[in-house]
Design an enzyme around this catalytic site. Sequence first.
Site, PDB file in Angstrom:
ATOM      1  N   ASP A  21     144.311  42.681 -63.247  1.00 14.34           N
ATOM      2  CA  ASP A  21     142.920  42.251 -63.022  1.00 14.34           C
ATOM      3  C   ASP A  21     142.173  41.954 -64.325  1.00 14.34           C
ATOM      4  O   ASP A  21     140.956  42.139 -64.412  1.00 14.34           O
ATOM      5  CB  ASP A  21     142.145  43.314 -62.217  1.00 14.34           C
ATOM      6  CG  ASP A  21     142.795  43.568 -60.871  1.00 14.34           C
ATOM      7  OD1 ASP A  21     143.367  42.622 -60.307  1.00 14.34           O
ATOM      8  OD2 ASP A  21     142.716  44.707 -60.382  1.00 14.34           O
ATOM      9  N   LYS A  36     143.319  36.932 -65.346  1.00 11.70           N
ATOM     10  CA  LYS A  36     144.394  35.953 -65.568  1.00 11.70           C
ATOM     11  C   LYS A  36     144.149  34.667 -64.785  1.00 11.70           C
ATOM     12  O   LYS A  36     144.405  33.570 -65.275  1.00 11.70           O
ATOM     13  CB  LYS A  36     145.756  36.547 -65.144  1.00 11.70           C
ATOM     14  CG  LYS A  36     146.150  37.782 -65.927  1.00 11.70           C
ATOM     15  CD  LYS A  36     147.422  38.418 -65.398  1.00 11.70           C
ATOM     16  CE  LYS A  36     147.283  39.024 -64.028  1.00 11.70           C
ATOM     17  NZ  LYS A  36     146.393  40.183 -63.920  1.00 11.70           N
ATOM     18  N   GLN A  78     149.874  41.034 -62.246  1.00  7.18           N
ATOM     19  CA  GLN A  78     149.705  42.429 -62.686  1.00  7.18           C
ATOM     20  C   GLN A  78     149.512  42.482 -64.219  1.00  7.18           C
ATOM     21  O   GLN A  78     149.097  41.490 -64.804  1.00  7.18           O
ATOM     22  CB  GLN A  78     150.884  43.305 -62.242  1.00  7.18           C
ATOM     23  CG  GLN A  78     150.921  43.568 -60.738  1.00  7.18           C
ATOM     24  CD  GLN A  78     151.565  42.455 -59.915  1.00  7.18           C
ATOM     25  OE1 GLN A  78     152.638  41.978 -60.230  1.00  7.18           O
ATOM     26  NE2 GLN A  78     150.915  42.047 -58.855  1.00  7.18           N
ATOM     27  N   GLY A 132     145.926  39.422 -56.926  1.00  5.70           N
ATOM     28  CA  GLY A 132     144.725  38.724 -56.456  1.00  5.70           C
ATOM     29  C   GLY A 132     144.122  38.038 -57.658  1.00  5.70           C
ATOM     30  O   GLY A 132     143.578  38.709 -58.543  1.00  5.70           O
ATOM     31  N   HIS A 133     144.281  36.735 -57.749  1.00  5.35           N
ATOM     32  CA  HIS A 133     143.807  35.981 -58.911  1.00  5.35           C
ATOM     33  C   HIS A 133     142.609  35.137 -58.504  1.00  5.35           C
ATOM     34  O   HIS A 133     142.720  34.274 -57.630  1.00  5.35           O
ATOM     35  CB  HIS A 133     144.943  35.117 -59.477  1.00  5.35           C
ATOM     36  CG  HIS A 133     146.090  35.930 -60.015  1.00  5.35           C
ATOM     37  ND1 HIS A 133     147.244  35.377 -60.494  1.00  5.35           N
ATOM     38  CD2 HIS A 133     146.232  37.275 -60.147  1.00  5.35           C
ATOM     39  CE1 HIS A 133     148.060  36.357 -60.891  1.00  5.35           C
ATOM     40  NE2 HIS A 133     147.462  37.496 -60.693  1.00  5.35           N
TER      41      HIS A 133
HETATM   42  P1  GDP Z   1     143.371  38.662 -62.286  1.00  7.01           P
HETATM   43  O1  GDP Z   1     144.088  39.453 -61.239  1.00  7.01           O
HETATM   44  O2  GDP Z   1     143.817  39.024 -63.660  1.00  7.01           O
HETATM   45  O3  GDP Z   1     143.400  37.179 -62.052  1.00  7.01           O
HETATM   46  O4  GDP Z   1     141.834  39.116 -62.196  1.00  7.01           O
HETATM   47  P2  GDP Z   1     140.968  39.278 -60.848  1.00  7.01           P
HETATM   48  O5  GDP Z   1     140.670  37.945 -60.292  1.00  7.01           O
HETATM   49  O6  GDP Z   1     141.606  40.275 -59.951  1.00  7.01           O
HETATM   50  O7  GDP Z   1     139.686  40.000 -61.420  1.00  7.01           O
HETATM   51  C1  GDP Z   1     138.890  39.418 -62.421  1.00  7.01           C
HETATM   52  C2  GDP Z   1     137.469  39.295 -61.878  1.00  7.01           C
HETATM   53  O8  GDP Z   1     136.574  39.038 -62.954  1.00  7.01           O
HETATM   54  C3  GDP Z   1     137.296  38.129 -60.924  1.00  7.01           C
HETATM   55  O9  GDP Z   1     136.306  38.455 -59.980  1.00  7.01           O
HETATM   56  C4  GDP Z   1     136.803  37.000 -61.844  1.00  7.01           C
HETATM   57  O10 GDP Z   1     136.045  36.025 -61.145  1.00  7.01           O
HETATM   58  C5  GDP Z   1     135.951  37.776 -62.790  1.00  7.01           C
HETATM   59  N1  GDP Z   1     135.839  37.226 -64.163  1.00  7.01           N
HETATM   60  C6  GDP Z   1     136.795  36.596 -64.898  1.00  7.01           C
HETATM   61  N2  GDP Z   1     136.338  36.365 -66.154  1.00  7.01           N
HETATM   62  C7  GDP Z   1     135.081  36.857 -66.190  1.00  7.01           C
HETATM   63  C8  GDP Z   1     134.089  36.959 -67.212  1.00  7.01           C
HETATM   64  O11 GDP Z   1     134.298  36.559 -68.360  1.00  7.01           O
HETATM   65  N3  GDP Z   1     132.910  37.566 -66.899  1.00  7.01           N
HETATM   66  C9  GDP Z   1     132.659  38.053 -65.662  1.00  7.01           C
HETATM   67  N4  GDP Z   1     131.482  38.634 -65.447  1.00  7.01           N
HETATM   68  N5  GDP Z   1     133.556  37.970 -64.660  1.00  7.01           N
HETATM   69  C10 GDP Z   1     134.753  37.398 -64.931  1.00  7.01           C
HETATM   70  P1  IMO Z   2     146.825  41.222 -60.346  1.00  2.00           P
HETATM   71  O1  IMO Z   2     147.902  40.163 -60.463  1.00  2.00           O
HETATM   72  C1  IMO Z   2     145.812  45.458 -60.341  1.00  2.00           C
HETATM   73  C2  IMO Z   2     148.764  48.195 -58.614  1.00  2.00           C
HETATM   74  C3  IMO Z   2     148.364  48.909 -57.341  1.00  2.00           C
HETATM   75  C4  IMO Z   2     149.098  50.224 -57.514  1.00  2.00           C
HETATM   76  C5  IMO Z   2     150.404  49.788 -58.184  1.00  2.00           C
HETATM   77  C6  IMO Z   2     151.571  49.619 -57.215  1.00  2.00           C
HETATM   78  O2  IMO Z   2     145.707  40.840 -59.471  1.00  2.00           O
HETATM   79  O3  IMO Z   2     146.405  41.708 -61.696  1.00  2.00           O
HETATM   80  P2  IMO Z   2     152.162  47.722 -55.435  1.00  2.00           P
HETATM   81  O4  IMO Z   2     151.426  47.275 -54.218  1.00  2.00           O
HETATM   82  O5  IMO Z   2     152.416  46.655 -56.429  1.00  2.00           O
HETATM   83  O6  IMO Z   2     153.411  48.492 -55.098  1.00  2.00           O
HETATM   84  O7  IMO Z   2     151.177  48.803 -56.116  1.00  2.00           O
HETATM   85  O8  IMO Z   2     150.127  48.548 -58.796  1.00  2.00           O
HETATM   86  N1  IMO Z   2     148.667  46.727 -58.578  1.00  2.00           N
HETATM   87  C7  IMO Z   2     147.696  46.025 -59.178  1.00  2.00           C
HETATM   88  N2  IMO Z   2     146.595  46.442 -59.851  1.00  2.00           N
HETATM   89  N3  IMO Z   2     146.083  44.144 -60.235  1.00  2.00           N
HETATM   90  C8  IMO Z   2     147.189  43.715 -59.592  1.00  2.00           C
HETATM   91  O9  IMO Z   2     147.565  42.414 -59.564  1.00  2.00           O
HETATM   92  C9  IMO Z   2     148.032  44.670 -58.982  1.00  2.00           C
HETATM   93  N4  IMO Z   2     149.173  44.603 -58.257  1.00  2.00           N
HETATM   94  C10 IMO Z   2     149.554  45.859 -58.027  1.00  2.00           C
HETATM   95  O10 IMO Z   2     146.973  49.087 -57.258  1.00  2.00           O
HETATM   96  O11 IMO Z   2     148.408  51.053 -58.414  1.00  2.00           O
HETATM   97 MG    MG Z   3     143.654  40.677 -59.626  1.00  6.92          MG
END
Ligand code: GDP
Ligand code: IMO
Ligand code: MG
Length: 426
Positions: free
Chosen positions: A14, A17, A224, A41-42
Amino acid sequence: MGRNKIILGCQWGDEGKGKIVDLLAEKADITARFQGGANAGHTICVGDKKYILHLIPSGIIHPGKECVIGNGVVLDPFAFKEELDFLASQGIDYKDRLWVSPAANLVLPYHKLIDAVDEKNRGTEGLGTTKRGIGPAYVDKVARDGIRVADMFAPDRLKKRLEYQHKLKGKYLTGSDDERADLDRTYHELLKLAEIFKPLVVDISIFLSQAFKDGKSILFEGAQGSLLDVDLGTYPFATSSNTTIGGALTGLGVSHKMIDEVVGVVKAYTTRVGAGPFPTELVDDIGEQLRHHGDEYGASTGRPRRCGWLDLVVLRNSVRINGVDSIAITKLDVLDQLDEINVCTGYRLNGKEMTEVPLDLAELSHVKPTYTTLKGWKTDTTGTTEFASLPKNAQDYLNYIAKDLGVRICLVSTGAKRSETIFVST
Ligand code: GDP
Ligand code: IMO
Ligand code: MG
C-alpha cells in the site's frame, strides 16, 4: 533513466504503487504483473474517478497500452471477470491489449474457504490475511496440485484435477454446506469462464521477449511490499509470493537483462495491514492522525491500516535486496500538519544497537526504535509539482531519507491524483 523499470513496494504494501505505475505506464508500451493475486488493491485517481485494481495491471487505464499477467500471479477467475466487467462499465476497452499466461495458477472458491478456515484455526496467532485464497492457492502450486489457466480449456483434465481436490482437501470440503466447497459447481462455472479467458491467453515469456527485441518498453508492476515477501519478509506474517525483485523474473519468465531500473516506492511514513511486528507503529493520536489524513483503509478489504513513523531500517533492507536505483516517495502531504517528524534510524534490543532488520521475528517484535527528530513544515504541500517549491523542512526530510539510503529520489507524490506529482530530474 533506463528503458524498462520495475516498481516495487519497499514497506508492507500500500505504498502507492498503483499511482506510480499509472503515471509511468503512459510512457511504457507494456505493463506486466508478476506475482500476488486479488489480495492487492492498487488505486488510481484520474480526475474525479477512482479505480481500484486487484489483478489487472495499472497500465490498463491508458488507452492502447498492453498489459500482461504472468505465470507467477495466482489468478482468481471470478475476481478477474468482475474486474473486466468493471473496466467495461467505465468505458475502458481491454480487447486485444490484455494477455494472461496459461501457466498462472487459479485461485478457486475452495481456496478462499480454506483461507478463512485456516485463519480461524490460527486463533489469536492469525496472520490477518485478506481471505482471498492466496496462501492456499500458492500451497497447491508448490505441491504441484494446482489448477492452471490452461486446464480451463481441457474439460476432462479439469474435472479430474478438481475431483482429486476432494481427496486432498476432504477435511475442509466434506460435509460443508458452504457453496465454495461445491466442486461440481466450480467445474461448470469454470467452463463458462473459459470462453472469456480463451482469447486472452498467450505465452507471456515469449511475448515479452519478442517485445523486448522489438524495442518496446516494459513496466513491471509489483504487488505487496518487500517486507511481505514469503522468503525475505517478516515470515510468517507475510504473503505467499516473492514480492521482491526475483519474483519478477520467475513470475514472467524474463531475464534480469530486461530490467534497467529498479524503482522502490516508499510511503513517507509506514503502514501495515494484518498482524505481525511493526517496530515504529504509533498507537496514539499521531497514529490516528496519519490514518485519518492518509485515508489509511485497505483498498481490498477496507480494514484500517496500522500507521507509524518512517523506518529506515526496513527501507535499507528493501534497497539492498532489490538493488533499488531510485525511490518514489508518496503521501508527503499526509505529514503536512505535524510539528515534528520522527524517522527510525536503528533499533535497540537488550542494550544492543541494530541497523538491520533481524531475521529472528521474536527479536523484531521486541526491538525499540531509535529516532531522529526532524522539524515539520506545517504547510499544505498538496498538489506541489516542483521540488524547489516544497517548504525547506520538507526538502530536508526527503533529502535525509535519500542520503541515508544512498539512492536518488525520482518522484515525490503530493496527492492521489496524477497531477499531484513532482518528477525529480536527474
Ligand atoms: P498500492 O497498493 O501500493 O497501489 O497503494 P493503495 O492504492 O492500496 O494505497 C495508496 C492510497 O494512497 C490510495 O488511496 C491512493 O489513492 C493514495 N495516494 C497515493 N499517493 C498519494 C499521495 O501522494 N497523497 C495522498 N494523500 N494519497 C495518495
Ligand atoms: P498491495 O499490492 C498490504 C497482507 C495481508 C496480510 C498478509 C497475508 O495493495 O500493496 P494474504 O491475503 O496475502 O495471504 O495476506 O499480507 N497483504 C497486503 N498488505 N497491501 C497488499 O497489497 C497486501 N496483500 C497482502 O494484510 O497481513
Ligand atoms: Mg494496496
